[in-house]
Enzyme design. Structure first.
Site, PDB file in Angstrom:
ATOM      1  N   TYR A  41     -47.008  46.949  12.893  1.00 37.73           N
ATOM      2  CA  TYR A  41     -45.612  47.359  13.085  1.00 37.73           C
ATOM      3  C   TYR A  41     -45.535  48.850  13.459  1.00 37.73           C
ATOM      4  O   TYR A  41     -44.704  49.255  14.267  1.00 37.73           O
ATOM      5  CB  TYR A  41     -44.800  47.082  11.813  1.00 37.73           C
ATOM      6  CG  TYR A  41     -43.405  47.658  11.862  1.00 37.73           C
ATOM      7  CD1 TYR A  41     -42.492  47.247  12.820  1.00 37.73           C
ATOM      8  CD2 TYR A  41     -43.005  48.639  10.956  1.00 37.73           C
ATOM      9  CE1 TYR A  41     -41.205  47.784  12.880  1.00 37.73           C
ATOM     10  CE2 TYR A  41     -41.726  49.179  11.002  1.00 37.73           C
ATOM     11  CZ  TYR A  41     -40.835  48.749  11.963  1.00 37.73           C
ATOM     12  OH  TYR A  41     -39.581  49.288  12.017  1.00 37.73           O
ATOM     13  N   ARG A  99     -42.789  51.825  21.258  1.00 37.71           N
ATOM     14  CA  ARG A  99     -41.348  51.806  21.514  1.00 37.71           C
ATOM     15  C   ARG A  99     -40.803  53.223  21.688  1.00 37.71           C
ATOM     16  O   ARG A  99     -40.075  53.501  22.645  1.00 37.71           O
ATOM     17  CB  ARG A  99     -40.627  51.079  20.368  1.00 37.71           C
ATOM     18  CG  ARG A  99     -39.115  51.145  20.460  1.00 37.71           C
ATOM     19  CD  ARG A  99     -38.406  50.253  19.463  1.00 37.71           C
ATOM     20  NE  ARG A  99     -38.766  50.502  18.066  1.00 37.71           N
ATOM     21  CZ  ARG A  99     -38.228  49.859  17.029  1.00 37.71           C
ATOM     22  NH1 ARG A  99     -37.328  48.914  17.237  1.00 37.71           N
ATOM     23  NH2 ARG A  99     -38.601  50.144  15.795  1.00 37.71           N
ATOM     24  N   TYR A 121     -37.039  58.393   9.248  1.00 38.50           N
ATOM     25  CA  TYR A 121     -37.999  58.084   8.199  1.00 38.50           C
ATOM     26  C   TYR A 121     -39.144  59.098   8.230  1.00 38.50           C
ATOM     27  O   TYR A 121     -39.619  59.479   9.299  1.00 38.50           O
ATOM     28  CB  TYR A 121     -38.630  56.700   8.418  1.00 38.50           C
ATOM     29  CG  TYR A 121     -37.806  55.485   8.019  1.00 38.50           C
ATOM     30  CD1 TYR A 121     -36.658  55.582   7.247  1.00 38.50           C
ATOM     31  CD2 TYR A 121     -38.218  54.221   8.429  1.00 38.50           C
ATOM     32  CE1 TYR A 121     -35.933  54.441   6.905  1.00 38.50           C
ATOM     33  CE2 TYR A 121     -37.499  53.069   8.085  1.00 38.50           C
ATOM     34  CZ  TYR A 121     -36.354  53.193   7.319  1.00 38.50           C
ATOM     35  OH  TYR A 121     -35.657  52.069   6.984  1.00 38.50           O
ATOM     36  N   ARG A 154     -28.419  51.378  12.150  1.00 38.12           N
ATOM     37  CA  ARG A 154     -28.168  50.354  11.123  1.00 38.12           C
ATOM     38  C   ARG A 154     -27.195  49.292  11.613  1.00 38.12           C
ATOM     39  O   ARG A 154     -27.237  48.149  11.166  1.00 38.12           O
ATOM     40  CB  ARG A 154     -27.625  50.997   9.850  1.00 38.12           C
ATOM     41  CG  ARG A 154     -28.594  51.988   9.208  1.00 38.12           C
ATOM     42  CD  ARG A 154     -29.903  51.334   8.839  1.00 38.12           C
ATOM     43  NE  ARG A 154     -30.850  52.270   8.222  1.00 38.12           N
ATOM     44  CZ  ARG A 154     -32.091  51.929   7.885  1.00 38.12           C
ATOM     45  NH1 ARG A 154     -32.545  50.702   8.115  1.00 38.12           N
ATOM     46  NH2 ARG A 154     -32.891  52.811   7.351  1.00 38.12           N
ATOM     47  N   GLU A 170     -35.094  39.956   4.776  1.00 30.85           N
ATOM     48  CA  GLU A 170     -34.340  40.854   5.661  1.00 30.85           C
ATOM     49  C   GLU A 170     -33.165  40.056   6.218  1.00 30.85           C
ATOM     50  O   GLU A 170     -33.308  38.885   6.559  1.00 30.85           O
ATOM     51  CB  GLU A 170     -35.241  41.367   6.793  1.00 30.85           C
ATOM     52  CG  GLU A 170     -34.537  42.333   7.735  1.00 30.85           C
ATOM     53  CD  GLU A 170     -35.497  43.004   8.716  1.00 30.85           C
ATOM     54  OE1 GLU A 170     -36.483  43.621   8.256  1.00 30.85           O
ATOM     55  OE2 GLU A 170     -35.258  42.891   9.931  1.00 30.85           O
TER      56      GLU A 170
HETATM   57  C1  3EB Z   1     -35.876  48.890   7.697  1.00 25.40           C
HETATM   58  O1  3EB Z   1     -34.727  49.102   7.300  1.00 25.40           O
HETATM   59  C2  3EB Z   1     -36.301  47.467   7.728  1.00 25.40           C
HETATM   60  O2  3EB Z   1     -38.042  48.410  13.776  1.00 25.40           O
HETATM   61  O3  3EB Z   1     -36.380  47.657  14.963  1.00 25.40           O
HETATM   62  C3  3EB Z   1     -34.963  46.615  10.312  1.00 25.40           C
HETATM   63  C4  3EB Z   1     -34.315  46.569  11.539  1.00 25.40           C
HETATM   64  C5  3EB Z   1     -36.282  47.041  10.252  1.00 25.40           C
HETATM   65  C6  3EB Z   1     -34.965  46.971  12.710  1.00 25.40           C
HETATM   66  C7  3EB Z   1     -36.949  47.851  13.877  1.00 25.40           C
HETATM   67  C8  3EB Z   1     -36.923  47.432  11.430  1.00 25.40           C
HETATM   68  C9  3EB Z   1     -36.280  47.390  12.648  1.00 25.40           C
HETATM   69  O4  3EB Z   1     -36.658  49.799   8.007  1.00 25.40           O
HETATM   70  C10 3EB Z   1     -37.018  47.088   8.960  1.00 25.40           C
END
Ligand code: 3EB
Length: 337
Positions: free
Chosen positions: A146, A153, A206, A219, A325
């Site tokens: 990932y 990306r 992050y 989000r 999720e």
């Molecule tokens: C998170 O909140 C959970 O990499 O496109 C959620 C939605 C998550 C999209 C992405 C990853 C992605 O980090 C993982």
């Protein structure tokens, strides 16, 4: 022109194939490769559905013409300013220059192709992305797959002069048992309004504990096709701040994920042109890592979303300690003229 979402669980009448922009097929057995519209095929189990497959399709009512094309592993269809596409890219087909992994390279190339298509079509703004790959929590060269995907990306966004912070699309990223990297996308001439969650650090910020490049998604996103409003809620998990909470407790993770969605809905409601959003207003896809957890997850979800449509799907979440999720979306008429 009105955009609508067909879901074979809940809608009896299937849309006229001539009006379908594109869609999804989820189930244990891949359907025949031939489909007249761009179709994202996810070979994975539907859970507790009593059936082997689910079909979803975005389609447009009215008589505005649809245009379609195929190039570089991509299939797309557009109507007016709305374009839906799907790209499939097999890692084994890409030439990776070490230390870049095949998945990083495939992810970068897939997004670069998407951006080239969108620029050529004059519809540069991504609204929503659906990313799926095999073995998402596997590791090679010391880096989780990932995280390799996130590297590729982010490189492609930058290479196509797109921002990797702030104004980024809604998305999800999940692991399925196998198959190529597949990315479905909805794009338009106008940008979305991205929504962040006050309970969570924005994913694009992050810290590097979660990989060398952070993920590129918001989000949630509000989009406004003519006369309508769409709310896309990205894949949402049991993360508070930037940390996973309730490791090993699928029930608590489900509650936390829904609390996160409720917080996102509160922010989106303040920007809405169609009225406030509450949990029962959306339709959901719930990704469950362990099929055995279905009943625990379903009990919590059903209690919070009521009669809202929900598809439960077996999939791997992008952190090994996440067990569930949840993503959602709703299309409504805009009240503002
Ligand atoms: C998170 O909140 C959970 O990499 O496109 C959620 C939605 C998550 C999209 C992405 C990853 C992605 O980090 C993982």
């Amino acid at each position: 022109m009105t955009l609508q979402l067909f879901d074979s669980f809940y809608a009896a009448a299937r849309p006229d194939a001539e009006r379908v922009l594109g869609g999804f097929w989820l189930g244990d057995v891949a359907p025949a490769a031939l489909c007249p519209w761009p179709l994202q095929r996810l070979v994975t189990s539907l859970l507790g559905a009593g059936r082997s497959g689910l079909e979803e399709a975005w389609w447009v009512a009215g008589d505005a013409p649809l245009l379609s094309g195929e190039a570089e592993g991509m299939a797309w269809r557009r109507c007016g300013d709305l374009l839906f596409g799907v790209i499939e890219l097999d890692e084994s087909q890409v030439v990776a220059a070490p230390p870049r992994s095949a998945l990083q390279t495939a992810s970068e190339q897939a997004y670069a192709r998407i951006f080239r298509l969108l620029d050529a079509q004059g519809l540069p703004h991504l609204w929503r992305l659906w990313n799926y790959m095999g073995d998402i929590n596997g590791e090679s060269g010391g880096l989780e797959r990932y995280r390799q995907f996130n590297l590729g990306r982010a490189e492609a966004f930058e290479g196509a002069a797109r921002s990797v912070v702030g104004r980024v699309p809604a998305a999800c990223a999940l692991g399925v048992a196998g198959g190529p990297l597949t990315i479905a996308f909805l794009a338009s001439a106008t940008p979305v309004l991205p929504i962040e969650n006050p309970r969570q650090v924005s994913a694009f910020l992050y810290p590097s504990d979660y990989g060398p490049r952070p993920p590129t998604f918001s989000r949630a996103a509000l989009a406004w096709p003519p006369g309508q409003e769409i709310l896309f809620v990205s894949g949402t998990a049991s993360i508070v701040g930037h940390q996973t909470v309730h490791p090993g407790d699928v029930r608590a993770q489900t509650v936390e994920s829904l609390d996160n969605i409720a917080a996102v809905l509160a922010v989106a409601s303040a920007q809405s042109r169609s009225g406030a959003f509450s949990l029962p207003d959306l339709g959901y896809r719930v990704y469950v890592r362990q099929a055995d957890d279905l009943e625990t997850v379903r009990a919590v979800v059903a209690q919070r979303v009521g009669d809202a449509p929900v598809a439960y799907v077996r999939a791997d979440v992008c952190r090994a300690d996440l067990l569930v999720e949840i993503e959602g979306q709703v299309v409504r008429p805009s009240l503002r003229r």
